[in-house]
Design an enzyme around this catalytic site. Sequence first.
Site, PDB file in Angstrom:
ATOM      1  N   GLY A 108       0.771  -1.239   0.000  1.00 21.60           N
ATOM      2  CA  GLY A 108       0.000   0.000   0.000  1.00 21.60           C
ATOM      3  C   GLY A 108       0.801   1.288   0.000  1.00 21.60           C
ATOM      4  N   ASP A 130      -4.326   2.188  11.126  1.00 23.18           N
ATOM      5  CA  ASP A 130      -5.673   1.738  11.458  1.00 23.18           C
ATOM      6  C   ASP A 130      -5.681   1.229  12.899  1.00 23.18           C
ATOM      7  OD1 ASP A 130      -8.370   1.144  10.576  1.00 23.18           O
ATOM      8  OD2 ASP A 130      -7.799  -0.953  10.440  1.00 23.18           O
ATOM      9  N   LYS A 173      -6.801   6.591  10.838  1.00 25.49           N
ATOM     10  CA  LYS A 173      -8.148   6.394  11.376  1.00 25.49           C
ATOM     11  C   LYS A 173      -8.027   6.225  12.890  1.00 25.49           C
ATOM     12  CE  LYS A 173     -10.002   3.564   7.567  1.00 25.49           C
ATOM     13  NZ  LYS A 173     -10.490   2.182   7.289  1.00 25.49           N
ATOM     14  N   PHE A 191     -14.098   2.240   4.940  1.00 24.78           N
ATOM     15  CA  PHE A 191     -13.128   1.504   4.127  1.00 24.78           C
ATOM     16  C   PHE A 191     -12.836   2.309   2.863  1.00 24.78           C
ATOM     17  CE2 PHE A 191     -11.517  -1.527   1.089  1.00 24.78           C
ATOM     18  CZ  PHE A 191     -10.584  -2.205   1.843  1.00 24.78           C
ATOM     19  N   VAL A 192     -11.563   2.630   2.662  1.00 26.69           N
ATOM     20  CA  VAL A 192     -11.182   3.485   1.530  1.00 26.69           C
ATOM     21  C   VAL A 192     -10.231   2.766   0.575  1.00 26.69           C
ATOM     22  CG1 VAL A 192     -11.534   5.657   2.765  1.00 26.69           C
ATOM     23  CG2 VAL A 192      -9.312   4.506   2.902  1.00 26.69           C
ATOM     24  N   ASP A 212      -5.935  -0.858  -1.625  1.00 26.00           N
ATOM     25  CA  ASP A 212      -6.677  -1.750  -2.523  1.00 26.00           C
ATOM     26  C   ASP A 212      -7.993  -2.226  -1.934  1.00 26.00           C
ATOM     27  OD1 ASP A 212      -5.505  -3.523  -0.532  1.00 26.00           O
ATOM     28  OD2 ASP A 212      -6.076  -5.166  -1.859  1.00 26.00           O
ATOM     29  N   ARG A 260      -5.643   0.305  -6.484  1.00 24.25           N
ATOM     30  CA  ARG A 260      -4.471   0.979  -5.904  1.00 24.25           C
ATOM     31  C   ARG A 260      -4.048   2.172  -6.756  1.00 24.25           C
ATOM     32  NH1 ARG A 260      -2.289  -2.297  -1.838  1.00 24.25           N
ATOM     33  NH2 ARG A 260      -2.505  -4.542  -2.135  1.00 24.25           N
TER      34      ARG A 260
HETATM   35  P1  5GP Z   1      -3.090  -1.682  11.110  1.00 26.34           P
HETATM   36  O1  5GP Z   1      -2.814  -0.294  11.577  1.00 26.34           O
HETATM   37  O2  5GP Z   1      -4.515  -2.092  11.340  1.00 26.34           O
HETATM   38  O3  5GP Z   1      -2.134  -2.699  11.599  1.00 26.34           O
HETATM   39  O4  5GP Z   1      -2.836  -1.810   9.562  1.00 26.34           O
HETATM   40  C1  5GP Z   1      -3.223  -0.862   8.683  1.00 26.34           C
HETATM   41  C2  5GP Z   1      -3.238  -1.505   7.342  1.00 26.34           C
HETATM   42  O5  5GP Z   1      -4.515  -2.097   7.112  1.00 26.34           O
HETATM   43  C3  5GP Z   1      -3.075  -0.455   6.277  1.00 26.34           C
HETATM   44  O6  5GP Z   1      -1.721  -0.286   5.939  1.00 26.34           O
HETATM   45  C4  5GP Z   1      -3.889  -1.018   5.142  1.00 26.34           C
HETATM   46  O7  5GP Z   1      -3.080  -1.886   4.393  1.00 26.34           O
HETATM   47  C5  5GP Z   1      -4.981  -1.802   5.830  1.00 26.34           C
HETATM   48  N1  5GP Z   1      -6.192  -0.972   5.925  1.00 26.34           N
HETATM   49  C6  5GP Z   1      -6.720  -0.399   7.014  1.00 26.34           C
HETATM   50  N2  5GP Z   1      -7.818   0.326   6.716  1.00 26.34           N
HETATM   51  C7  5GP Z   1      -7.972   0.221   5.380  1.00 26.34           C
HETATM   52  C8  5GP Z   1      -8.922   0.764   4.438  1.00 26.34           C
HETATM   53  O8  5GP Z   1      -9.848   1.531   4.746  1.00 26.34           O
HETATM   54  N3  5GP Z   1      -8.735   0.411   3.141  1.00 26.34           N
HETATM   55  C9  5GP Z   1      -7.739  -0.404   2.717  1.00 26.34           C
HETATM   56  N4  5GP Z   1      -7.661  -0.667   1.432  1.00 26.34           N
HETATM   57  N5  5GP Z   1      -6.828  -0.931   3.573  1.00 26.34           N
HETATM   58  C10 5GP Z   1      -6.952  -0.619   4.879  1.00 26.34           C
HETATM   59 MG    MG Z   2      -0.678  -1.573   4.513  1.00 26.73          MG
END
Ligand code: 5GP
Ligand code: MG
Length: 181
Positions: free
Chosen positions: A46, A104, A132, A153-154, A160, A166
């Site tokens: 990403g 996230d 977020k 969810f974006v 993706d 992407r």
């Molecule tokens: P976390 O902070 O939950 O460990 O990981 C974040 C990862 O989850 C991001 O880098 C992304 O790859 C994925 N992710 C979280 N929210 C979203 C979203 O709204 N859309 C997409 N495509 N991926 C997300």
């Molecule tokens: Mg990621």
Amino acid sequence: MGSPSEDVAEILVSEEQLRDSVQRIAAEVTEEYAGKSPLIVGVLVGAFVFMADLVRVLDFELEVQFMAASSYGEGTEAGVLEITRDLPEEIAGRHILLVDDLLDTGHTLSRLSELLMARGAASVKTCCILDKPSRREVPFEADFVGLEIPDQFVVGYGLDYAHSYRNLPYVGVLRSELYTS
Ligand code: 5GP
Ligand code: MG
């Protein structure tokens, strides 16, 4: 098959907002790292778009690498982070800036930071273009943040849905009927 942009219901973050955020982050990152020869590490897949935009507006010596990680585990258990692509060289003594697309739950960047510190990095800081904050499962904040977004969810700008979208140049929300499983 239609174009990816035809599946977008709403643009949440425009190209102009992304550009402005990259510029602001670049100024902050320059203040922190100019003269330190940092290793800038993107989290695949990403982060590739944000990385490409960010490093091209940084005018000081730096190195670029990528890592990939996937988390598994669910429910109340903290997910386990598996490194699926590691750095090719040792990083002891290096100043590291970890770059991800979206912060996230916080698991990915907090675990990767701990891992790189445990390998003897001189410092590890983190950077994401989107955040977020309402979704956090561990207490963690990135050092450099682009824009806070709500719990939606974006896709786009590297992010993706089912491996697609992407390449959208902005961050958007897909039409809800596309998510039917
Ligand atoms: P976390 O902070 O939950 O460990 O990981 C974040 C990862 O989850 C991001 O880098 C992304 O790859 C994925 N992710 C979280 N929210 C979203 C979203 O709204 N859309 C997409 N495509 N991926 C997300
Ligand atoms: Mg990621």
